[in-house]
Design a protein around this motif. Structure first.
Motif, PDB file in Angstrom:
ATOM      1  N   ILE B   5       1.337  -6.445  -0.620  1.00  0.00           N
ATOM      2  CA  ILE B   5       1.702  -5.289  -1.450  1.00  0.00           C
ATOM      3  C   ILE B   5       0.833  -4.089  -1.081  1.00  0.00           C
ATOM      4  O   ILE B   5       1.320  -2.970  -0.900  1.00  0.00           O
ATOM      5  CB  ILE B   5       1.552  -5.643  -2.938  1.00  0.00           C
ATOM      6  CG1 ILE B   5       2.521  -6.771  -3.294  1.00  0.00           C
ATOM      7  CG2 ILE B   5       1.819  -4.435  -3.813  1.00  0.00           C
ATOM      8  CD1 ILE B   5       2.277  -7.372  -4.643  1.00  0.00           C
ATOM      9  N   MET B   9       2.087  -0.490   0.405  1.00  0.00           N
ATOM     10  CA  MET B   9       1.789   0.789  -0.239  1.00  0.00           C
ATOM     11  C   MET B   9       1.029   1.710   0.713  1.00  0.00           C
ATOM     12  O   MET B   9       1.320   2.907   0.816  1.00  0.00           O
ATOM     13  CB  MET B   9       0.976   0.555  -1.512  1.00  0.00           C
ATOM     14  CG  MET B   9       1.823   0.062  -2.673  1.00  0.00           C
ATOM     15  SD  MET B   9       0.825  -0.479  -4.048  1.00  0.00           S
ATOM     16  CE  MET B   9       0.059   1.055  -4.527  1.00  0.00           C
ATOM     17  N   MET B  13       2.148   5.312   2.215  1.00  0.00           N
ATOM     18  CA  MET B  13       1.250   6.461   2.020  1.00  0.00           C
ATOM     19  C   MET B  13       0.914   7.130   3.358  1.00  0.00           C
ATOM     20  O   MET B  13       0.985   8.354   3.490  1.00  0.00           O
ATOM     21  CB  MET B  13      -0.031   5.935   1.372  1.00  0.00           C
ATOM     22  CG  MET B  13      -1.000   6.948   0.901  1.00  0.00           C
ATOM     23  SD  MET B  13      -2.242   6.001  -0.041  1.00  0.00           S
ATOM     24  CE  MET B  13      -3.608   7.115   0.105  1.00  0.00           C
TER      25      MET B  13
END
Lengths: 103, 163
Positions: B5, B9, B13
């Protein structure tokens, strides 16, 4: 999912974005930003591929990364100084106005 | 898996920050996108247990280079020349083809490769320091000389000429 490939794919995508920016952007500082993106993608590749090296030599990749970060900082300083000097001389920072060497 | 996860992310980003850095018309927004991308990269370094590099990345890039770029933007900003003229229209097709093509070729090659099964080595700040100060001592000193030369050269270039 989290093997070397996925890190390398991220680095490749960031590098491609940097190539596009360095070629297409019109402002000199925007081009510097794009070049920083490309250098950082290279650093990410060095870090991720160094983890596959034999334990004794894995540190070399990170040493290279440290050197790249240092040289990139020096490059950014000199490039920004050049942009400031050009801006003082030509009153613009747009790359298509820098045509003193064209005839 | 928490690591997966976090990886997803950080990847979003990083790539999103890079897109903003290249696509934003406003240069301040572009610098903010660059900062986002660099922080994401630092997180990716952390995921690979390169903790010293992650800290150095945040200190040097986000704290140093990005702020320097902001100062350059402030110093070169002028009335009457909107920063919104972001891209050179004549260069966009070539740049798109080159950037997208390069990315597509490299990603397809990477995707077809088989991930190597190899002992994953952890590099701590201690081993990094030992390598820098023993085996790589001469390049280390050379790069410090380079930094000094770049600093002096940048001052010389950016200095106001006395008339």
């Amino acid at each position: 999912m989290m093997d070397v490939r996925s890190f390398a794919v991220i680095a490749t995508v960031v590098f491609g974005i940097g190539v596009y920016g360095a070629l297409a952007r019109r402002h000199a500082i925007a081009v510097i930003i794009a070049i920083e993106l490309m250098l950082n993608a290279a650093v990410l590749n060095f870090v991720s591929f160094s983890r596959l090296a034999a334990p004794g030599s894995a540190v070399s990749g990170q040493v290279f990364a440290v050197f790249i970060i240092t040289v990139a900082a020096a490059e950014a300083i000199v490039a920004l100084a050049l942009v400031l000097a050009l801006h003082r001389a030509l009153k613009t920072a747009r790359l298509d106005r820098f045509n003193m060497l064209k005839w | 898996m928490p690591a997966d996860i976090a990886f997803a992310m950080l990847g979003v980003m990083t790539i999103g920050g890079a897109l903003v850095a290249v696509g934003a018309g406003n240069l301040y927004r572009a610098v903010l996108g660059l900062m986002l991308c660099l922080v994401g990269m630092a997180g990716l370094f952390l995921l690979q247990r390169a903790d010293f590099l992650a800290v150095a990345q945040v200190l040097i890039y986000v704290g140093g280079v990005a702020v320097l770029i902001v100062f350059a933007v402030i110093l070169t900003e002028r009335e009457g020349e909107p920063l919104a003229a972001a891209v050179n229209p004549r260069m966009v097709p070539a740049a798109l083809i080159l950037g997208a093509g390069l990315t597509a070729v490299l990603v397809s090659v990477l995707w077809r490769s088989t991930p190597a099964e190899s002992p994953v080595a952890d590099v701590t700040a201690r081993t990094l320091a030992e390598a820098l100060l023993n085996r790589y001592l001469v390049p280390f000193e050379a790069v410090s000389l380079l930094l000094l030369a770049a600093l002096v050269g940048a001052l010389l270039i950016a200095k106001e000429k006395e008339s």
